[in-house]
Design a protein around this motif. Structure first.
Motif, PDB file in Angstrom:
ATOM      1  N   HIS A 146       0.850  -1.188   0.000  1.00 45.20           N
ATOM      2  CA  HIS A 146       0.000   0.000   0.000  1.00 45.20           C
ATOM      3  C   HIS A 146       0.885   1.237   0.000  1.00 45.20           C
ATOM      4  CE1 HIS A 146      -2.663  -3.114   1.666  1.00 45.20           C
ATOM      5  NE2 HIS A 146      -3.578  -2.466   0.998  1.00 45.20           N
ATOM      6  N   TRP A 147       0.422   2.253  -0.689  1.00 43.20           N
ATOM      7  CA  TRP A 147       1.163   3.501  -0.832  1.00 43.20           C
ATOM      8  C   TRP A 147       0.224   4.666  -0.607  1.00 43.20           C
ATOM      9  CZ3 TRP A 147       6.263   2.780  -1.718  1.00 43.20           C
ATOM     10  CH2 TRP A 147       6.646   1.527  -2.207  1.00 43.20           C
ATOM     11  N   LEU A 148       0.790   5.802  -0.252  1.00 40.79           N
ATOM     12  CA  LEU A 148       0.046   7.055  -0.206  1.00 40.79           C
ATOM     13  C   LEU A 148       0.783   8.028  -1.114  1.00 40.79           C
ATOM     14  CD1 LEU A 148      -1.904   8.762   2.385  1.00 40.79           C
ATOM     15  CD2 LEU A 148       0.038  10.084   1.572  1.00 40.79           C
ATOM     16  N   VAL A 149       0.037   8.654  -2.020  1.00 39.57           N
ATOM     17  CA  VAL A 149       0.614   9.689  -2.876  1.00 39.57           C
ATOM     18  C   VAL A 149      -0.193  10.963  -2.699  1.00 39.57           C
ATOM     19  CG1 VAL A 149       1.540   8.053  -4.564  1.00 39.57           C
ATOM     20  CG2 VAL A 149      -0.713   9.061  -4.943  1.00 39.57           C
ATOM     21  N   LYS A 150       0.512  12.074  -2.756  1.00 41.91           N
ATOM     22  CA  LYS A 150      -0.127  13.371  -2.586  1.00 41.91           C
ATOM     23  C   LYS A 150      -0.226  14.083  -3.929  1.00 41.91           C
ATOM     24  CE  LYS A 150       1.729  14.026   2.012  1.00 41.91           C
ATOM     25  NZ  LYS A 150       2.531  14.903   2.869  1.00 41.91           N
ATOM     26  N   THR A 151      -1.297  14.837  -4.054  1.00 42.67           N
ATOM     27  CA  THR A 151      -1.490  15.664  -5.231  1.00 42.67           C
ATOM     28  C   THR A 151      -2.248  16.913  -4.825  1.00 42.67           C
ATOM     29  OG1 THR A 151      -2.331  15.708  -7.497  1.00 42.67           O
ATOM     30  CG2 THR A 151      -3.640  14.467  -5.898  1.00 42.67           C
ATOM     31  N   GLU A 152      -1.965  17.992  -5.505  1.00 41.04           N
ATOM     32  CA  GLU A 152      -2.712  19.223  -5.266  1.00 41.04           C
ATOM     33  C   GLU A 152      -3.949  19.174  -6.160  1.00 41.04           C
ATOM     34  OE1 GLU A 152      -0.010  22.495  -5.837  1.00 41.04           O
ATOM     35  OE2 GLU A 152       1.387  21.661  -4.377  1.00 41.04           O
ATOM     36  N   PRO A 153      -5.134  19.237  -5.561  1.00 45.09           N
ATOM     37  CA  PRO A 153      -6.347  19.042  -6.362  1.00 45.09           C
ATOM     38  C   PRO A 153      -6.556  20.084  -7.447  1.00 45.09           C
ATOM     39  CG  PRO A 153      -6.906  19.704  -4.125  1.00 45.09           C
ATOM     40  CD  PRO A 153      -5.433  19.449  -4.147  1.00 45.09           C
ATOM     41  N   ASP A 154      -5.980  21.275  -7.311  1.00 41.16           N
ATOM     42  CA  ASP A 154      -6.136  22.258  -8.393  1.00 41.16           C
ATOM     43  C   ASP A 154      -5.197  21.958  -9.560  1.00 41.16           C
ATOM     44  OD1 ASP A 154      -3.873  22.982  -6.947  1.00 41.16           O
ATOM     45  OD2 ASP A 154      -4.207  25.128  -7.181  1.00 41.16           O
ATOM     46  N   ALA A 155      -4.208  21.064  -9.343  1.00 41.99           N
ATOM     47  CA  ALA A 155      -3.305  20.646 -10.424  1.00 41.99           C
ATOM     48  C   ALA A 155      -3.744  19.311 -11.019  1.00 41.99           C
ATOM     49  CB  ALA A 155      -1.877  20.545  -9.910  1.00 41.99           C
ATOM     50  N   PHE A 156      -4.076  18.343 -10.160  1.00 41.84           N
ATOM     51  CA  PHE A 156      -4.514  17.026 -10.613  1.00 41.84           C
ATOM     52  C   PHE A 156      -5.238  16.349  -9.463  1.00 41.84           C
ATOM     53  CE2 PHE A 156      -4.192  12.589 -11.943  1.00 41.84           C
ATOM     54  CZ  PHE A 156      -4.481  12.697 -13.295  1.00 41.84           C
ATOM     55  N   SER A 157      -6.548  16.304  -9.528  1.00 42.59           N
ATOM     56  CA  SER A 157      -7.374  15.789  -8.434  1.00 42.59           C
ATOM     57  C   SER A 157      -7.742  14.320  -8.660  1.00 42.59           C
ATOM     58  CB  SER A 157      -8.659  16.612  -8.331  1.00 42.59           C
ATOM     59  OG  SER A 157      -9.476  16.362  -9.473  1.00 42.59           O
TER      60      SER A 157
END
Length: 159
Positions: A3-14
């Motif tokens: 299992h992994w957790l990845v972060k993204t900025e929702p205004d860039a790629f949600s």
């Protein structure tokens, strides 16, 4: 399966963008430790998607690794903000790519959005990278950490 957790900025790629564009390259990562984790991802691994740098940072959904890490094309694109001329030099010298991007396929939103503040308050997660290395954009989760997050979401992390 890991299992992994990845972060993204929702205004860039949600998460919704991932749903529409699935499968999509998870590109643009420019941290060596996070890059190394991208290289470790295996087909079928479950990925929790976290929205960050937004009003309510939270774990919002699930994806699955559908293709192993490839050379990150944004690192070779001089027009991209993540351009790295070392990537071009590495490829020209037949070296492994400096920056990589696996392909992720959308699974679904979590039943309950989990604010990061709620996760950080859980004693079971006190030693997690999620708490200790909160700025890291890609991180593995142990089985117990993944189970805790699934439980809090009233969900399962099975594809």
């Amino acid at each position: 399966m890991r299992h992994w957790l990845v972060k993204t900025e929702p205004d860039a790629f949600s998460l919704d963008d991932l749903r529409r564009e699935s499968p999509a390259l998870w590109d643009g990562v420019r941290n060596y430790q996070a890059r190394n984790f991208l290289r470790e991802m295996q087909l079928g691994d479950v990925v929790l998607i976290q929205h960050s740098s937004c009003k309510l940072p939270a774990v919002v959904g699930l994806a699955v690794v559908s293709e192993l890490a490839l050379p990150d094309p944004t690192a070779s694109d001089p027009e991209h903000k993540g351009f790295d001329p070392r990537q071009v030099a590495d490829i020209d010298a037949d070296k492994p790519p400096r920056w990589v991007a696996p392909r992720l396929s959308y699974l679904r939103p979590l039943r309950t959005t989990l604010p990061i503040a709620r996760l950080k308050a859980r004693p079971e997660l006190a030693d997690s990278r999620l708490v200790r290395r909160a700025r890291l954009s890609v991180m593995p989760l142990s089985e117990s950490e993944a189970a805790c997050i699934a439980s809090l979401a009233g969900d399962t992390l099975l594809p």
